[in-house]
Every structure is written in structure tokens, then in C-alpha cells.
Design a protein around this motif. Structure first.
Motif, mmCIF file in Angstrom:
data_model
loop_
_atom_site.group_PDB
_atom_site.id
_atom_site.type_symbol
_atom_site.label_atom_id
_atom_site.label_comp_id
_atom_site.label_asym_id
_atom_site.label_seq_id
_atom_site.Cartn_x
_atom_site.Cartn_y
_atom_site.Cartn_z
ATOM 1 N N SER A 153 -8.464 -7.791 37.443
ATOM 2 C CA SER A 153 -8.865 -7.990 36.222
ATOM 3 C C SER A 153 -9.637 -8.918 35.744
ATOM 4 N N ILE A 154 -9.497 -10.184 36.341
ATOM 5 C CA ILE A 154 -10.216 -11.241 35.953
ATOM 6 C C ILE A 154 -11.696 -11.127 36.694
ATOM 7 N N ILE A 155 -11.866 -10.656 37.948
ATOM 8 C CA ILE A 155 -12.867 -10.815 38.700
ATOM 9 C C ILE A 155 -13.839 -9.676 37.966
ATOM 10 N N ASP A 156 -13.326 -8.366 37.588
ATOM 11 C CA ASP A 156 -13.881 -7.378 37.084
ATOM 12 C C ASP A 156 -14.440 -8.115 35.628
ATOM 13 N N LEU A 157 -13.872 -8.773 35.113
ATOM 14 C CA LEU A 157 -14.151 -9.281 33.611
ATOM 15 C C LEU A 157 -15.571 -10.305 33.987
ATOM 16 N N LEU A 158 -15.250 -11.099 34.787
ATOM 17 C CA LEU A 158 -16.569 -12.250 35.158
ATOM 18 C C LEU A 158 -17.686 -11.480 35.622
ATOM 19 N N HIS A 159 -17.628 -10.352 36.252
ATOM 20 C CA HIS A 159 -18.831 -9.626 36.565
ATOM 21 C C HIS A 159 -19.096 -8.469 35.777
ATOM 22 N N SER A 160 -18.879 -8.335 34.597
ATOM 23 C CA SER A 160 -18.884 -7.456 33.537
ATOM 24 C C SER A 160 -20.202 -7.873 32.738
ATOM 25 N N PRO A 161 -20.948 -6.786 31.915
ATOM 26 C CA PRO A 161 -22.274 -7.388 31.381
ATOM 27 C C PRO A 161 -21.805 -8.135 30.022
ATOM 28 N N GLN A 178 0.019 -28.559 41.693
ATOM 29 C CA GLN A 178 -0.564 -29.406 43.303
ATOM 30 C C GLN A 178 -1.780 -29.415 43.266
ATOM 31 N N SER A 179 -2.353 -30.396 44.165
ATOM 32 C CA SER A 179 -3.624 -30.585 44.420
ATOM 33 C C SER A 179 -3.939 -30.366 45.936
ATOM 34 N N SER A 180 -3.405 -29.626 46.582
ATOM 35 C CA SER A 180 -3.599 -29.326 48.011
ATOM 36 C C SER A 180 -4.305 -27.872 47.950
ATOM 37 N N GLY A 181 -5.035 -27.659 48.836
ATOM 38 C CA GLY A 181 -6.031 -26.759 48.803
ATOM 39 C C GLY A 181 -5.367 -25.294 49.029
ATOM 40 N N ASP A 182 -4.179 -25.227 49.300
ATOM 41 C CA ASP A 182 -3.731 -23.697 49.742
ATOM 42 C C ASP A 182 -3.322 -23.077 48.626
ATOM 43 N N GLN A 183 -3.632 -23.678 47.333
ATOM 44 C CA GLN A 183 -3.238 -22.565 46.138
ATOM 45 C C GLN A 183 -4.503 -22.000 45.773
ATOM 46 N N VAL A 184 -5.500 -22.139 46.276
ATOM 47 C CA VAL A 184 -6.740 -21.285 45.550
ATOM 48 C C VAL A 184 -6.796 -20.016 46.287
ATOM 49 N N SER A 185 -7.288 -19.143 45.226
ATOM 50 C CA SER A 185 -7.398 -17.744 45.493
ATOM 51 C C SER A 185 -8.932 -17.210 45.612
ATOM 52 N N ILE A 186 -8.898 -15.824 45.930
ATOM 53 C CA ILE A 186 -10.158 -15.497 45.584
ATOM 54 C C ILE A 186 -10.942 -15.327 44.201
ATOM 55 N N VAL A 187 -10.024 -15.246 43.346
ATOM 56 C CA VAL A 187 -10.308 -15.371 41.858
ATOM 57 C C VAL A 187 -10.925 -16.401 41.624
ATOM 58 N N ASP A 188 -10.321 -17.893 41.908
ATOM 59 C CA ASP A 188 -11.121 -19.113 41.513
ATOM 60 C C ASP A 188 -12.446 -19.292 42.189
ATOM 61 N N LEU A 189 -12.679 -18.391 43.424
ATOM 62 C CA LEU A 189 -14.370 -18.702 43.908
ATOM 63 C C LEU A 189 -15.174 -17.995 43.112
ATOM 64 N N HIS A 190 -14.564 -16.917 42.106
ATOM 65 C CA HIS A 190 -15.468 -16.246 41.373
ATOM 66 C C HIS A 190 -15.423 -16.918 39.839
ATOM 67 N N LEU A 191 -14.351 -17.468 39.494
ATOM 68 C CA LEU A 191 -14.282 -18.111 38.232
ATOM 69 C C LEU A 191 -15.149 -19.591 38.197
ATOM 70 N N ALA A 192 -14.867 -20.241 39.308
ATOM 71 C CA ALA A 192 -15.581 -21.810 39.266
ATOM 72 C C ALA A 192 -17.031 -21.772 39.057
ATOM 73 N N PRO A 193 -17.958 -20.884 39.770
ATOM 74 C CA PRO A 193 -19.242 -20.831 39.625
ATOM 75 C C PRO A 193 -19.726 -20.359 38.207
ATOM 76 N N TRP A 194 -19.080 -19.062 37.561
ATOM 77 C CA TRP A 194 -19.126 -18.612 36.220
ATOM 78 C C TRP A 194 -18.919 -19.827 35.319
ATOM 79 N N LEU A 195 -17.998 -20.430 35.372
ATOM 80 C CA LEU A 195 -17.391 -21.472 34.285
ATOM 81 C C LEU A 195 -18.278 -22.502 34.551
ATOM 82 N N SER A 196 -19.138 -23.086 35.552
ATOM 83 C CA SER A 196 -20.174 -24.218 35.880
ATOM 84 C C SER A 196 -21.230 -23.535 35.255
ATOM 85 N N ARG A 197 -21.621 -22.458 35.470
ATOM 86 C CA ARG A 197 -22.987 -22.020 34.680
ATOM 87 C C ARG A 197 -22.816 -22.034 33.250
#
Length: 279
Positions: free
Chosen positions: A28-36, A179-198
Motif C-alpha cells: 500500500s505504501i509503495i504503491d502510494l509513493l509511486h502514484s501520480p 532501535q538503531s540497528s540496521g536489521d529493522q529496515v524494510s523494502i518500504v523504507d528504501l522507497h520512502l527515504a528518497p521520496w521524502l528527501s526529494r
């Protein structure tokens, strides 16, 4: 076995959600981030605040859009002359993008003119441009952020537990400590981070800004009193050193996207990509 021909006993990183419920949220989140409605490119083209700001932006936008239009025209001409092969779908895409560039150029090319100096056609084009800009920024982006806030668990998009061996119940993920360890990142975060940065960059955000400052800038840009809910409990104080006036303390309520920003910003991969600037 790695590319360096070495082995490791460490678990491989898991980016996929571990449950059906989280998979549904992820899609749902990924589809939203890539929607028009969430397209940051449209926010870039229609980044209108005032006539003065439009005139200033035109200095670079005219050159950018002219190069884009000319490149697209060359592709179309080469395709029509059979110098290159392109599918009908691709040719239609080029024509659509060229028409969009022409439409935007019609506004940016006369951006230095006041409203009373415009021809009727130029005035109509500017009014349509402003209406589109207002819809994208004050309506569509507002709705996208509101939806994201409802979907996100925090501080990462799917919370801090993504793995099958995490303790149930998953419905209580939002109450688990950050927590701050890297093992909580999901594929969703890899879409959301660049979108939010832009989006943050378009709102004058910088790589040095903390999450609370970034979200405040986005909220200000949207205007009309828009404020994201401050309902995520933070276990850190990332902005305290940078701006004591923010009074962020452990246990304080923050926007989920602010907490997300700080979690991603602290990662070495984020610093490698955005450490020198968000563009």
C-alpha cells in the motif's frame, strides 16, 4: 558466498515483511509513493509560491525544460524518420512529455512579467499553472502525507520487528521501543527515504536538518494550518543538540515521519547518498 569470495555466519538482511498483514501495508505504501498524486517530479515542475519566486525559478527552469523538450523532439523526429526504432507506446510517451514541457515553458518563459503585462493566453496559462500547483501542494501532498502517517508504524515504515521470529502480537509493533540497528529496515523504507528527501529538498530542507525541522518545513510549505499528528513516542533526542528550542526529549511525542527521517539519516548508506545535499 559474497562477491569477495568470503563467507559469513551473520544472517542475511531481510527486507521483505514477515507477515501477510505487513506485506499488505508495504504494498500500500509503495504503491502510494509511486502514484501520480505523490510524484515529486510534478511538485518540482509546479513549485509555485509567488510570482517573484516563479521568476527566480525560471532562470534555471527555462534552460532545463528547453533541453528536455529539444531532446524529446529529436527522439520523435528520429523515430518518424526510421533512424531509431521505438514502440508506439514509447513514441506516445515522448509526445506526452514534450507537450508537458511546452506547457510549462509557456509559463516559465514569461515568469518575469507581472500579471497585468501578460497576454490573455499567457494569463490563462499562468492561472492554470497556479491552480495545478495549489492542487498538488495543498491537496494531493497533504493527503499523501496524511495517508503515510496512518500507514507507518514507526520509526521505520513497518516498525522495529520484521522477522518471523519476532515475538507476537504484531498488532503491538507500534509500542515496541525504537532501535538503531540496521536489521529493522524494510523494502518500504528504501522507497520512502528518497521520496521524502526529494520533497524535503523542495521545501528548502537540508541534509543537516533533523526530522522535526524537516517535517516543520514541509508543513509550512503546504500551509493552511496543516500539521501531522504528533503521536509517535520518541526514545531519542536527535534534534536537541542542533536546536535546543525544539525541546525534544526522550518520550516526547513526534510525527512518525520525523522519527523516520532521523533513523534513516543516521545510517551510513543515507549519508553516502545525501550527506552532501538532498539533490
Amino acid at each position: 558466498m559474497s562477491r569477495t569470495h568470503t563467507t559469513s555466519t551473520a544472517p542475511a538482511p531481510a527486507l521483505a515483511p514477515a507477515t501477510i498483514a505487513l506485506s499488505t501495508t508495504a504494498n500500500s505504501i509503495i504503491d502510494l509513493l509511486h502514484s501520480p498524486v505523490a510524484d515529486p517530479n510534478l511538485l518540482f515542475y509546479y513549485n509555485y509560491i509567488s510570482q517573484a519566486q516563479l521568476a527566480k525559478s525560471a532562470e534555471s527552469m527555462v534552460q532545463f525544460l528547453t533541453g528536455r523538450r529539444d531532446a524529446l523532439q529529436s527522439y520523435i523526429a528520429a523515430s518518424q524518420a526510421a533512424e531509431i526504432q521505438a514502440s508506439e507506446k514509447t513514441r506516445k510517451l515522448w509526445e506526452t512529455k514534450k507537450a508537458q514541457a511546452d506547457e510549462l515553458l509557456a509559463v516559465y518563459a514569461v515568469a518575469s512579467k507581472g500579471d497585468d503585462e501578460l497576454s490573455p493566453e499567457e494569463k490563462t496559462a499562468r492561472e492554470a499553472f497556479i491552480a495545478t500547483a495549489n492542487d498538488l501542494w495543498t491537496v494531493k501532498l497533504r493527503n499523501v502525507l496524511t495517508t503515510l502517517d496512518k500507514e507507518l508504524i514507526g520509526p521505520f515504515a513497518l516498525g522495529t520487528c520484521l522477522f518471523p521470529f519476532a515475538s507476537p502480537p504484531f498488532t503491538e509493533l507500534s509500542t515496541l521501543p525504537s532501535q538503531s540497528s540496521g536489521d529493522q529496515v524494510s523494502i518500504v523504507d528504501l522507497h520512502l527515504a528518497p521520496w521524502l528527501s526529494r520533497v524535503a529538498a523542495l521545501c528548502d530542507g537540508t541534509a543537516a536538518d533533523g526530522g522535526d525541522a524537516i517535517i516543520a518545513k514541509i508543513e509550512t510549505r503546504i500551509g493552511s494550518g496543516f500539521i501531522l499528528p504528533r503521536d509517535f513516542t520518541s526514545n531519542a533526542a536527535p534534534d536537541m543538540a542542533a536546536d535546543p528550542a525544539l525541546e525534544i526529549t526522550p518520550g516526547a511525542k513526534r510525527a512518525k515521519l520525523a522519527a523516520f527521517w532521523d533513523e534513516m539519516k543516521g545510517r551510513s548508506s543515507w549519508q553516502k547518498v545525501y550527506g552532501n545535499g538532498l539533490f
